[in-house]
Scaffold this active site. Structure first.
Site, PDB file in Angstrom:
ATOM      1  N   ALA A 227      -1.937   4.479  -9.364  1.00 33.33           N
ATOM      2  CA  ALA A 227      -2.503   4.101  -8.199  1.00 33.33           C
ATOM      3  C   ALA A 227      -3.414   5.319  -7.755  1.00 33.33           C
ATOM      4  O   ALA A 227      -2.497   6.121  -6.926  1.00 33.33           O
ATOM      5  CB  ALA A 227      -1.513   3.438  -7.104  1.00 33.33           C
TER       6      ALA A 227
ATOM      7  N   PHE B 137      -9.041  11.506 -21.359  1.00 30.59           N
ATOM      8  CA  PHE B 137     -10.504  11.600 -21.544  1.00 30.59           C
ATOM      9  C   PHE B 137     -11.102  10.128 -20.989  1.00 30.59           C
ATOM     10  O   PHE B 137     -10.776   9.835 -20.052  1.00 30.59           O
ATOM     11  CB  PHE B 137     -10.727  12.121 -22.850  1.00 30.59           C
ATOM     12  CG  PHE B 137     -10.509  13.698 -22.943  1.00 30.59           C
ATOM     13  CD1 PHE B 137      -9.170  14.234 -22.802  1.00 30.59           C
ATOM     14  CD2 PHE B 137     -11.604  14.432 -23.014  1.00 30.59           C
ATOM     15  CE1 PHE B 137      -8.831  15.464 -22.879  1.00 30.59           C
ATOM     16  CE2 PHE B 137     -11.216  15.814 -22.784  1.00 30.59           C
ATOM     17  CZ  PHE B 137      -9.978  16.356 -22.789  1.00 30.59           C
TER      18      PHE B 137
ATOM     19  N   TYR C 109     -12.246  14.778  -6.639  1.00 32.34           N
ATOM     20  CA  TYR C 109     -11.439  13.825  -7.452  1.00 32.34           C
ATOM     21  C   TYR C 109     -10.637  14.986  -8.417  1.00 32.34           C
ATOM     22  O   TYR C 109      -9.383  14.659  -8.477  1.00 32.34           O
ATOM     23  CB  TYR C 109     -12.365  12.971  -8.467  1.00 32.34           C
ATOM     24  CG  TYR C 109     -11.742  12.178  -9.505  1.00 32.34           C
ATOM     25  CD1 TYR C 109     -10.751  11.476  -9.215  1.00 32.34           C
ATOM     26  CD2 TYR C 109     -12.026  12.648 -10.811  1.00 32.34           C
ATOM     27  CE1 TYR C 109      -9.950  10.918 -10.383  1.00 32.34           C
ATOM     28  CE2 TYR C 109     -11.456  12.010 -11.837  1.00 32.34           C
ATOM     29  CZ  TYR C 109     -10.213  10.986 -11.364  1.00 32.34           C
ATOM     30  OH  TYR C 109      -9.445  10.529 -12.891  1.00 32.34           O
TER      31      TYR C 109
ATOM     32  N   LEU D 128     -20.229   3.809 -18.503  1.00 29.70           N
ATOM     33  CA  LEU D 128     -21.073   3.590 -19.583  1.00 29.70           C
ATOM     34  C   LEU D 128     -20.948   2.163 -20.236  1.00 29.70           C
ATOM     35  O   LEU D 128     -21.713   1.381 -20.344  1.00 29.70           O
ATOM     36  CB  LEU D 128     -21.140   4.666 -20.436  1.00 29.70           C
ATOM     37  CG  LEU D 128     -22.309   4.623 -21.578  1.00 29.70           C
ATOM     38  CD1 LEU D 128     -23.732   4.322 -20.986  1.00 29.70           C
ATOM     39  CD2 LEU D 128     -22.133   5.802 -22.509  1.00 29.70           C
TER      40      LEU D 128
ATOM     41  N   PHE E 120     -28.373   8.921 -18.881  1.00 29.86           N
ATOM     42  CA  PHE E 120     -28.407  10.129 -17.935  1.00 29.86           C
ATOM     43  C   PHE E 120     -28.611  11.457 -18.547  1.00 29.86           C
ATOM     44  O   PHE E 120     -27.617  12.055 -19.026  1.00 29.86           O
ATOM     45  CB  PHE E 120     -27.489  10.093 -16.987  1.00 29.86           C
ATOM     46  CG  PHE E 120     -27.173   8.844 -15.995  1.00 29.86           C
ATOM     47  CD1 PHE E 120     -28.387   8.084 -15.581  1.00 29.86           C
ATOM     48  CD2 PHE E 120     -25.732   8.512 -15.882  1.00 29.86           C
ATOM     49  CE1 PHE E 120     -27.956   7.132 -14.662  1.00 29.86           C
ATOM     50  CE2 PHE E 120     -25.823   7.305 -14.837  1.00 29.86           C
ATOM     51  CZ  PHE E 120     -26.748   6.821 -14.521  1.00 29.86           C
TER      52      PHE E 120
ATOM     53  N   ASP F  31       0.983  -1.131   0.043  1.00 26.58           N
ATOM     54  CA  ASP F  31      -0.181   0.094   0.081  1.00 26.58           C
ATOM     55  C   ASP F  31       0.883   1.253  -0.091  1.00 26.58           C
ATOM     56  O   ASP F  31       1.976   1.326   0.753  1.00 26.58           O
ATOM     57  CB  ASP F  31      -0.878  -0.214   1.224  1.00 26.58           C
ATOM     58  CG  ASP F  31      -1.954   0.885   1.190  1.00 26.58           C
ATOM     59  OD1 ASP F  31      -3.040   0.524   1.064  1.00 26.58           O
ATOM     60  OD2 ASP F  31      -1.622   2.051   1.446  1.00 26.58           O
TER      61      ASP F  31
HETATM   62  N1  UDP Z   1     -23.614   7.450 -18.558  1.00 24.50           N
HETATM   63  C1  UDP Z   1     -25.016   6.861 -18.636  1.00 24.50           C
HETATM   64  N2  UDP Z   1     -25.585   5.841 -17.905  1.00 24.50           N
HETATM   65  C2  UDP Z   1     -24.742   4.993 -16.963  1.00 24.50           C
HETATM   66  C3  UDP Z   1     -23.256   5.425 -16.912  1.00 24.50           C
HETATM   67  C4  UDP Z   1     -22.753   6.436 -17.551  1.00 24.50           C
HETATM   68  O1  UDP Z   1     -25.756   7.638 -19.376  1.00 24.50           O
HETATM   69  O2  UDP Z   1     -25.005   4.111 -16.646  1.00 24.50           O
HETATM   70  C5  UDP Z   1     -23.066   8.541 -18.982  1.00 24.50           C
HETATM   71  C6  UDP Z   1     -22.409   9.594 -18.267  1.00 24.50           C
HETATM   72  O3  UDP Z   1     -23.622  10.546 -17.870  1.00 24.50           O
HETATM   73  C7  UDP Z   1     -21.597  10.291 -19.119  1.00 24.50           C
HETATM   74  C8  UDP Z   1     -21.222   9.035 -20.227  1.00 24.50           C
HETATM   75  O4  UDP Z   1     -22.043   8.116 -20.008  1.00 24.50           O
HETATM   76  O5  UDP Z   1     -22.060  11.106 -19.879  1.00 24.50           O
HETATM   77  C9  UDP Z   1     -19.792   8.372 -19.690  1.00 24.50           C
HETATM   78  O6  UDP Z   1     -19.827   8.437 -18.091  1.00 24.50           O
HETATM   79  P1  UDP Z   1     -18.757   7.281 -17.487  1.00 24.50           P
HETATM   80  O7  UDP Z   1     -19.366   7.226 -16.175  1.00 24.50           O
HETATM   81  O8  UDP Z   1     -18.583   6.054 -18.427  1.00 24.50           O
HETATM   82  O9  UDP Z   1     -17.321   8.294 -17.599  1.00 24.50           O
HETATM   83  P2  UDP Z   1     -17.148   9.773 -17.045  1.00 24.50           P
HETATM   84  O10 UDP Z   1     -17.579  10.562 -18.300  1.00 24.50           O
HETATM   85  O11 UDP Z   1     -17.932  10.062 -15.738  1.00 24.50           O
HETATM   86  O12 UDP Z   1     -15.805   9.730 -16.610  1.00 24.50           O
END
Ligand code: UDP
Length: 332
Positions: free
Chosen positions: A79, A174, A146, A195, A213, A56
């Protein structure tokens, strides 16, 4: 494009995680000596076939012992904690594990005369986009803990580089996506929030539907746009960044993205194409804190690292991820 070969041994902190394990694989393919340091809190032993120290970063004595034994010439540092929502609920964990543990790592490097570090930064250090695509000179005003902690890490490493003769590369990812094209390693988080793995879990029948979302963003189809970058392209950039430091660059920071955005709707449709499965999807409210668009801009990685992402098609990225998911439906 030339293949840069950094000098080892390389210590890969967080090498059992998603991006770390793909970078370890690439170092092995290039026959660069390495070892992995990981506490396995979110990493997977099964993802690593390199020498592994289960340590750790909070344990400074154990860390010093690893540096003494492995004598790394350089560190690639993955990490860290990486969930925006969790960082809002429990910032203490993020300041401890991202900021303090990185300080521990830098101190261990100094004590061992190990000067070069490449590390995972993020487009979350930019905060709410004031221009899209976002170039490296976009203001860095993170909007959650974060992002704050990742920006602290960037600053800490720049300061150490200037004061102590170290060299540091901040790679601002990204949306990391995809998997090794042989399907052996890929993205496994518990709980999963991203996603692409979630969409593929729906395709596998492990979830009933994907929730999209927000359908009222100012984008062509109303869903959020992100820049999905293949994990093997990310791995390649780390080796290039390390070779660039070793050639004499003191500090560098660059975006790692394709420069092309895809909407949530487009990702779901591509997943239906690639998997041949139905994938029920439902539009729900926005997720708090999601900007409408995050797309990488500029050409700094191309200029500084001669890096060009190769696996940029959405179907290609999803195809690799799908191969991994079908081979590992329950994770590792
Ligand atoms: N997203 C979604 N449904 C989910 C998870 C993510 O619509 O169950 C959307 C989220 O709002 C974002 C995109 O997918 O616009 C990518 O989200 P992810 O969490 O994969 O990565 P982030 O951009 O947050 O790093």
């Amino acid at each position: 494009m030339s293949q840069p070969t950094p000098d080892g041994p390389v210590l890969v902190a967080g090498g059992a995680g998603y991006i770390g394990s793909h970078t370890v694989r690439l170092l092995q393919e290039r026959e660069i000596e390495l070892s992995v340091l990981d506490n396995l809190s979110t990493g997977h032993r099964e993802a690593v076939s390199a020498p592994l120290d289960v340590v750790d970063l909070g344990d400074r004595e154990a860390l010093a012992e690893v540096f003494e034994r492995r004598r790394p010439a350089a560190v690639i540092h993955f990490a860290a904690k990486c969930y925006v929502g969790e960082s809002v609920e429990d910032p203490s964990k993020y300041y401890r594990e991202n900021v303090t543990y990185t300080w521990n790592l830098l101190e261990a490097m100094r004590a061992a005369d190990c000067r070069d570090i490449v590390f995972s930064s993020t487009c979350a250090t930019y905060g709410e986009p004031v221009q899209v695509p976002m170039t490296e000179d976009h203001p860095q005003v993170p909007i959650n803990p974060y992002g704050h902690t990742k920006l602290h890490m960037e600053h800490m490493m720049q300061d150490y580089a200037h004061a102590y003769g170290m060299r540091a590369a901040a790679l601002r990812y990204f949306n990391a996506a995809g998997a090794a094209s042989d399907g052996t390693i890929g993205e496994v988080h518990a709980p999963e929030t991203h996603l692409i793995p979630l969409v593929l879990q729906v395709a596998l029948g492990k979830r009933e539907e994907i929730l999209m979302f927000g359908g009222d963003y100012d984008t062509p189809d109303g869903t959020c746009i992100r820049d999905y970058i293949h994990v093997d392209d990310l791995a390649d950039a780390h080796l290039r960044a390390l070779a660039t430091l070793q050639a004499g660059t003191t500090t560098l920071a660059c975006n790692l993205g394709t420069g092309t955005g895809f909407s949530v709707q487009e990702v779901v449709e591509a997943a239906r194409r690639v998997t041949g499965r139905e994938i029920p999807a439902r539009l729900v409210d926005r997720r708090p804190g999601d900007p409408a668009q995050l797309v990488s801009g500029g050409s700094r990685a191309r200029e500084l690292l001669a890096w060009e992402p190769k696996r940029t098609g959405l179907d290609e990225i999803l195809g690799d991820a799908w191969r991994f998911h079908t081979a590992h439906p329950d994770g590792y």
